[in-house]
Scaffold this active site. Structure first.
Site, PDB file in Angstrom:
ATOM      1  N   LYS A 174       3.446 -23.423 -37.767  1.00 45.24           N
ATOM      2  CA  LYS A 174       3.652 -22.914 -36.421  1.00 45.24           C
ATOM      3  C   LYS A 174       2.678 -23.616 -35.499  1.00 45.24           C
ATOM      4  O   LYS A 174       1.567 -23.987 -35.899  1.00 45.24           O
ATOM      5  CB  LYS A 174       3.490 -21.391 -36.350  1.00 45.24           C
ATOM      6  CG  LYS A 174       2.100 -20.845 -36.604  1.00 45.24           C
ATOM      7  CD  LYS A 174       1.176 -20.831 -35.419  1.00 45.24           C
ATOM      8  CE  LYS A 174       1.845 -20.159 -34.231  1.00 45.24           C
ATOM      9  NZ  LYS A 174       0.966 -20.301 -33.014  1.00 45.24           N
ATOM     10  N   THR A 185      -3.709 -28.031 -38.174  1.00 44.03           N
ATOM     11  CA  THR A 185      -2.852 -27.581 -37.093  1.00 44.03           C
ATOM     12  C   THR A 185      -3.137 -26.136 -36.783  1.00 44.03           C
ATOM     13  O   THR A 185      -4.056 -25.558 -37.334  1.00 44.03           O
ATOM     14  CB  THR A 185      -1.376 -27.738 -37.485  1.00 44.03           C
ATOM     15  OG1 THR A 185      -0.577 -27.180 -36.449  1.00 44.03           O
ATOM     16  CG2 THR A 185      -1.074 -26.988 -38.740  1.00 44.03           C
TER      17      THR A 185
END
Length: 402
Positions: A174, A185
């Protein structure tokens, strides 16, 4: 439905449900990923000094480099809360009890609004339901449950062969805004049935993160909750990867493919974005210079704005190269814009050249645009990914909490 994402490798199950953390009942907010047996596990985390409480608990639990399950909530980052670590520990304990495993074999993650207290009640009330719904077809539901401002799910899976044994790998992620990682991330979870030692897994995850997730920028903000986790349960029954060599390289390439796909998907789904930008740097004097230049260009707000306006303003690219933390000759740079509509050279030897502005505009109007930079002073290359900066980015973040 079929086995996709984190459920593609043997022995992995997943699920995602709405438990009540998020007000919108149509949006899932609790995710569980589970392996039938203990896994070699490794994570890399945000370098932001302000970190989400789950990161502390996950680091603690992964001190032995082993894990069996991951629990994630969306809608609340569990960051900057006085009882944040207590809540994260309780999430691990509740999940472990529902699964019948040890709490220290749990990985915990959260994503959402920073600075709001996280109530454990909805999680406690629905964790058994979440565990009972685990299945080999639960990869999509798990991916949906970790989304915040994402507009699409981000998952990928594939297979590879080691010494005649088919091995599988899959991942979900996500991330749409607050993306400028300095490790990985926003959140990404990758599973594999490959057999690999914990030492080699901890090595390869860092190498791959540096070439993929660390080369993405949506808005220049490094999140407090960034986490990349890889779990490998060994069910492929390949000879265990214990050293760098051919089998290590095969697994690294497979992990790279998953991570690159997820990284590009995040860049393409950047908040308010209309196009995916790829910056390719070639013939740089060093690898470090190539990476710094690629990331500097893709992170430039002025470059992103020009790309939104379909403006072939190559001077902004030279400017971004110029303030990158890299050692190079600034007089030999060529810049080309490329897309499915064609290619146009806009700069040669660091100076402007005549080009067709209308052709350049058509090239930049496409959904995917490549900014190709030839440094003409070495053999090293690097690639980074980002998106344009639009009016909608401000709108989305102007009312994020509402």
């Amino acid at each position: 439905m079929s086995q996709t994402g984190v459920c593609y490798p043997k022995g992995f199950l997943a699920n995602g449900i709405h438990c009540g953390i998020r007000k919108n009942k149509s949006k899932k907010d609790l995710c569980l990923i589970y392996s039938e047996n203990i896994c070699a596990a490794a994570s890399v985390y945000t370098q932001n000094k302000v970190k989400g409480a789950p990161i502390a608990i996950t680091k603690e639990n992964l001190s032995n480099h082993l894990a069996q399950a991951i629990v994630v909530n969306s809608g609340n980052a569990n960051t900057c809360n006085s009882n944040g670590e207590q809540i994260a520990r309780e999430m691990a304990k509740l999940s472990a009890n529902a699964l019948g495993i040890q709490a220290n074999d749990m990985i915990v993650a959260s994503t959402g609004v920073i600075g709001q207290k996280l109530d454990i009640t909805p999680i406690a009330n629905h964790i058994q339901e979440l565990a009972d719904g685990l299945s080999v077809e639960g990869g999509i539901a798990a991916c949906e449950a970790i989304m915040t401002t994402d507009t699409t799910i981000k998952e990928w899976h594939g297979s590879f062969v080691i010494d005649g044994k088919e091995c599988r790998i899959g991942g979900i992620a996500k991330g749409s805004g607050m993306i400028h990682p300095n490790m990985a991330t926003m959140l990404s979870f990758i599973t594999s049935d490959v057999d690999i030692s914990t030492e080699m897994l901890n090595l390869v995850i860092k190498e791959v993160a540096d070439e993929t997730f660390n080369m993405v920028s949506v808005d220049g903000d490094t999140s407090t909750n960034d986490m990349l986790t890889v779990m490998c349960n060994g069910q492929a029954e390949n000879p265990q990867i214990r050293e760098k060599g051919n089998n290590y390289a095969i697994f690294k390439e497979a992990l790279f493919r998953v991570a690159k796909h997820l990284a590009r998907a995040m860049a393409k789904d950047g908040e308010g974005a209309t196009k995916l930008l790829t910056c390719q740097v070639v013939n740089a004097p060093t690898k470090q210079a190539a990476k710094h230049i690629a990331k500097s260009v893709i992170a430039s707000s002025l470059v992103k704005s020009a790309m939104f306006g379909n403006d072939a303003n190559w001077g902004r690219i030279l400017c971004a190269i110029g303030y990158s933390d890299a050692d190079y000759d600034e007089t030999t740079i060529d810049v080309t814009f490329t897309s499915v509509a064609g290619s146009v050279d806009v700069c040669k030897q660091s100076q402007g050249v005549d080009f067709d502005e209308e052709q350049a505009t058509q090239i930049l109007k496409q959904e995917e645009v490549i900014i190709y930079i030839d440094m003409n002073q070495g053999k090293e290359t690097a690639e980074s990914w980002g998106c344009d900066l639009t009016y909608d980015y401000v709108k989305i973040n102007g009312d994020y909490r509402t």
